[in-house]
Scaffold this motif. Structure first.
Motif, PDB file in Angstrom:
ATOM      1  N   ALA A  67       0.841  -1.206   0.000  1.00  0.00           N
ATOM      2  CA  ALA A  67       0.000   0.000   0.000  1.00  0.00           C
ATOM      3  C   ALA A  67       0.873   1.252   0.000  1.00  0.00           C
ATOM      4  O   ALA A  67       0.611   2.206  -0.745  1.00  0.00           O
ATOM      5  CB  ALA A  67      -0.918  -0.014   1.224  1.00  0.00           C
ATOM      6  N   THR A  68       1.923   1.238   0.810  1.00  0.00           N
ATOM      7  CA  THR A  68       2.835   2.385   0.876  1.00  0.00           C
ATOM      8  C   THR A  68       3.607   2.561  -0.425  1.00  0.00           C
ATOM      9  O   THR A  68       3.702   3.668  -0.968  1.00  0.00           O
ATOM     10  CB  THR A  68       3.825   2.201   2.050  1.00  0.00           C
ATOM     11  OG1 THR A  68       3.091   2.062   3.270  1.00  0.00           O
ATOM     12  CG2 THR A  68       4.766   3.396   2.160  1.00  0.00           C
ATOM     13  N   CYS A  75       4.632   5.336  -5.595  1.00  0.00           N
ATOM     14  CA  CYS A  75       4.766   5.251  -7.056  1.00  0.00           C
ATOM     15  C   CYS A  75       3.747   6.155  -7.745  1.00  0.00           C
ATOM     16  O   CYS A  75       4.081   6.898  -8.674  1.00  0.00           O
ATOM     17  CB  CYS A  75       4.586   3.801  -7.521  1.00  0.00           C
ATOM     18  SG  CYS A  75       5.996   2.737  -7.165  1.00  0.00           S
ATOM     19  N   HIS A  76       2.514   6.085  -7.291  1.00  0.00           N
ATOM     20  CA  HIS A  76       1.461   6.908  -7.897  1.00  0.00           C
ATOM     21  C   HIS A  76       1.782   8.401  -7.767  1.00  0.00           C
ATOM     22  O   HIS A  76       1.671   9.158  -8.742  1.00  0.00           O
ATOM     23  CB  HIS A  76       0.124   6.593  -7.247  1.00  0.00           C
ATOM     24  CG  HIS A  76      -1.010   7.419  -7.774  1.00  0.00           C
ATOM     25  ND1 HIS A  76      -1.553   7.229  -9.031  1.00  0.00           N
ATOM     26  CD2 HIS A  76      -1.691   8.467  -7.222  1.00  0.00           C
ATOM     27  CE1 HIS A  76      -2.519   8.111  -9.236  1.00  0.00           C
ATOM     28  NE2 HIS A  76      -2.617   8.866  -8.154  1.00  0.00           N
ATOM     29  N   GLY A 127      -2.584  -7.222  -0.473  1.00  0.00           N
ATOM     30  CA  GLY A 127      -1.563  -6.427  -1.145  1.00  0.00           C
ATOM     31  C   GLY A 127      -1.963  -6.070  -2.563  1.00  0.00           C
ATOM     32  O   GLY A 127      -1.752  -4.935  -3.018  1.00  0.00           O
ATOM     33  N   GLU A 128      -2.553  -7.015  -3.277  1.00  0.00           N
ATOM     34  CA  GLU A 128      -3.047  -6.734  -4.632  1.00  0.00           C
ATOM     35  C   GLU A 128      -4.090  -5.622  -4.619  1.00  0.00           C
ATOM     36  O   GLU A 128      -4.044  -4.688  -5.437  1.00  0.00           O
ATOM     37  CB  GLU A 128      -3.710  -7.987  -5.214  1.00  0.00           C
ATOM     38  CG  GLU A 128      -2.775  -9.087  -5.645  1.00  0.00           C
ATOM     39  CD  GLU A 128      -3.521 -10.209  -6.372  1.00  0.00           C
ATOM     40  OE1 GLU A 128      -2.899 -11.248  -6.604  1.00  0.00           O
ATOM     41  OE2 GLU A 128      -4.703 -10.038  -6.708  1.00  0.00           O
ATOM     42  N   LEU A 135      -3.708  -1.868  -6.428  1.00  0.00           N
ATOM     43  CA  LEU A 135      -4.556  -1.325  -7.482  1.00  0.00           C
ATOM     44  C   LEU A 135      -5.371  -0.121  -7.009  1.00  0.00           C
ATOM     45  O   LEU A 135      -5.706   0.756  -7.811  1.00  0.00           O
ATOM     46  CB  LEU A 135      -5.482  -2.421  -8.016  1.00  0.00           C
ATOM     47  CG  LEU A 135      -4.779  -3.551  -8.775  1.00  0.00           C
ATOM     48  CD1 LEU A 135      -5.769  -4.621  -9.178  1.00  0.00           C
ATOM     49  CD2 LEU A 135      -4.034  -3.018  -9.993  1.00  0.00           C
ATOM     50  N   LYS A 136      -5.662  -0.087  -5.717  1.00  0.00           N
ATOM     51  CA  LYS A 136      -6.392   1.069  -5.169  1.00  0.00           C
ATOM     52  C   LYS A 136      -5.505   2.316  -5.130  1.00  0.00           C
ATOM     53  O   LYS A 136      -5.910   3.404  -5.547  1.00  0.00           O
ATOM     54  CB  LYS A 136      -6.898   0.751  -3.760  1.00  0.00           C
ATOM     55  CG  LYS A 136      -7.631   1.920  -3.091  1.00  0.00           C
ATOM     56  CD  LYS A 136      -8.006   1.593  -1.655  1.00  0.00           C
ATOM     57  CE  LYS A 136      -8.633   2.805  -0.964  1.00  0.00           C
ATOM     58  NZ  LYS A 136      -8.892   2.533   0.478  1.00  0.00           N
ATOM     59  N   ASN A 137      -4.280   2.153  -4.652  1.00  0.00           N
ATOM     60  CA  ASN A 137      -3.384   3.299  -4.463  1.00  0.00           C
ATOM     61  C   ASN A 137      -2.604   3.663  -5.716  1.00  0.00           C
ATOM     62  O   ASN A 137      -2.126   4.778  -5.853  1.00  0.00           O
ATOM     63  CB  ASN A 137      -2.402   3.012  -3.320  1.00  0.00           C
ATOM     64  CG  ASN A 137      -3.099   2.867  -1.978  1.00  0.00           C
ATOM     65  OD1 ASN A 137      -4.306   3.044  -1.872  1.00  0.00           O
ATOM     66  ND2 ASN A 137      -2.344   2.538  -0.950  1.00  0.00           N
TER      67      ASN A 137
END
Length: 286
Positions: A85-86, A91-92, A134-135, A139-141
């Motif tokens: 998540a972090t 990256c985003h 984790g997946e 994809l959320k973040n």
């Protein structure tokens, strides 16, 4: 020149990426492992990421002790879920691309046909639950991420089924191996090549992909193939998984449908028997 951060660089997949890195002079690789990029410490993930300033992250790091995770769920979740998540957020926010490696354990193993990317996950182990989390966080973040699910990974690096079988076949006259869990092995060198091919293609199609070698076999079949390649005299007997209870439940059927990665990226997976011979030859020449 694109800067690629590789986490888990001393594991099976990370080590194989190291072996191939010299073939990609257009990339600058920064290889990190738990000592210099610990995924169980959120603040260090952030500070290290900002210091490196990668253009691309290949996350090979994971908590993969499947049975131990049943009683070590907090650490497994920290590495397989919270760290992702972090990383995905970083990256985003920075515009970096993220390739995250996941697992067939997100499925329950009850499907009668090979699993596709959009099939409903239903993990049966803490490891599988944390990898699925984790997946979802990835994809959320960072919706523009690529996730590659794989299975039964082996390599001349690290600990794995092939190396364990070779050791046991040298120590014992006979072995019992589970014959009712079916899937397809993945040679980490092949998966490493797939990831680097995608990154070098200048084609970025986000989403989940499945990759393993070709073939549909049981662990018993895999052990027999290892025995034949190594020309061992050890007798290998097939047994049901019920005769070999483990703390974590394994999927009985975890074959992955690879149609998507073949279509989108033109990847042509090699048959497991071919890759196994290559790996064992490399292992014997070390």
């Amino acid at each position: 020149m694109k800067r690629i951060l590789v986490t888990g660089a001393n594991g099976q997949l990370g080590s194989e990426i190291k072996e191939l890195a010299g073939n990609y002079p257009n990339f600058e690789f920064i290889f990190t492992d738990i000592a210099d990029f610990p995924l169980d410490k959120e603040q260090e993930i952030t500070s290290n990421f900002k210091a490196i300033q990668p253009d691309i992250v290949i996350n090979c790091a994971a908590y993969t002790a499947v049975d131990k995770a049943e009683t070590d769920s907090v650490v497994a979740d920290a590495i397989n879920h919270l760290a992702i998540a972090t990383l995905a957020t970083l990256c985003h926010d920075s515009g970096a691309k993220l390739v995250h490696v996941s697992t067939d354990y997100v499925f329950d193993g009850t499907s009668p046909v090979a699993y596709k990317e959009d099939d409903q996950p239903n993990p049966k182990s803490v490891y599988g639950v944390t990898k699925l989390a984790g997946e979802i966080a990835c994809l959320k973040n960072c919706p523009e991420s690529i996730i590659i699910r794989t299975a039964w990974v082996y390599s001349e690096f690290g600990n794995n089924f092939v190396k364990t079988m070779l050791r046991l076949m040298s120590e014992r006259d006979s072995l019992n191996v589970v014959n009712d869990q079916v899937g397809s092995p993945t040679y980490a060198a092949d998966l490493a090549q797939v990831i680097l091919t995608i990154l070098d293609s200048n084609k970025w199609e986000p989403g989940i992909y499945h990759y393993s070698n070709e073939g549909e076999i049981s662990w018993f079949d895999f052990a027999v193939a290892i025995k034949e390649n190594a020309q061992k005299s050890c007798i290998v007997r097939g047994i049901p998984a019920s005769n070999y209870p483990t703390p974590a439940e394994r999927p009985a059927y975890s074959l992955l449908d690879k149609s998507k990665i073949k279509t989108v990226y033109g990847i042509e997976p090699i048959d497991y028997s071919v890759s196994l011979k290559i790996m064992m030859k490399r292992l014997g020449s070390e």
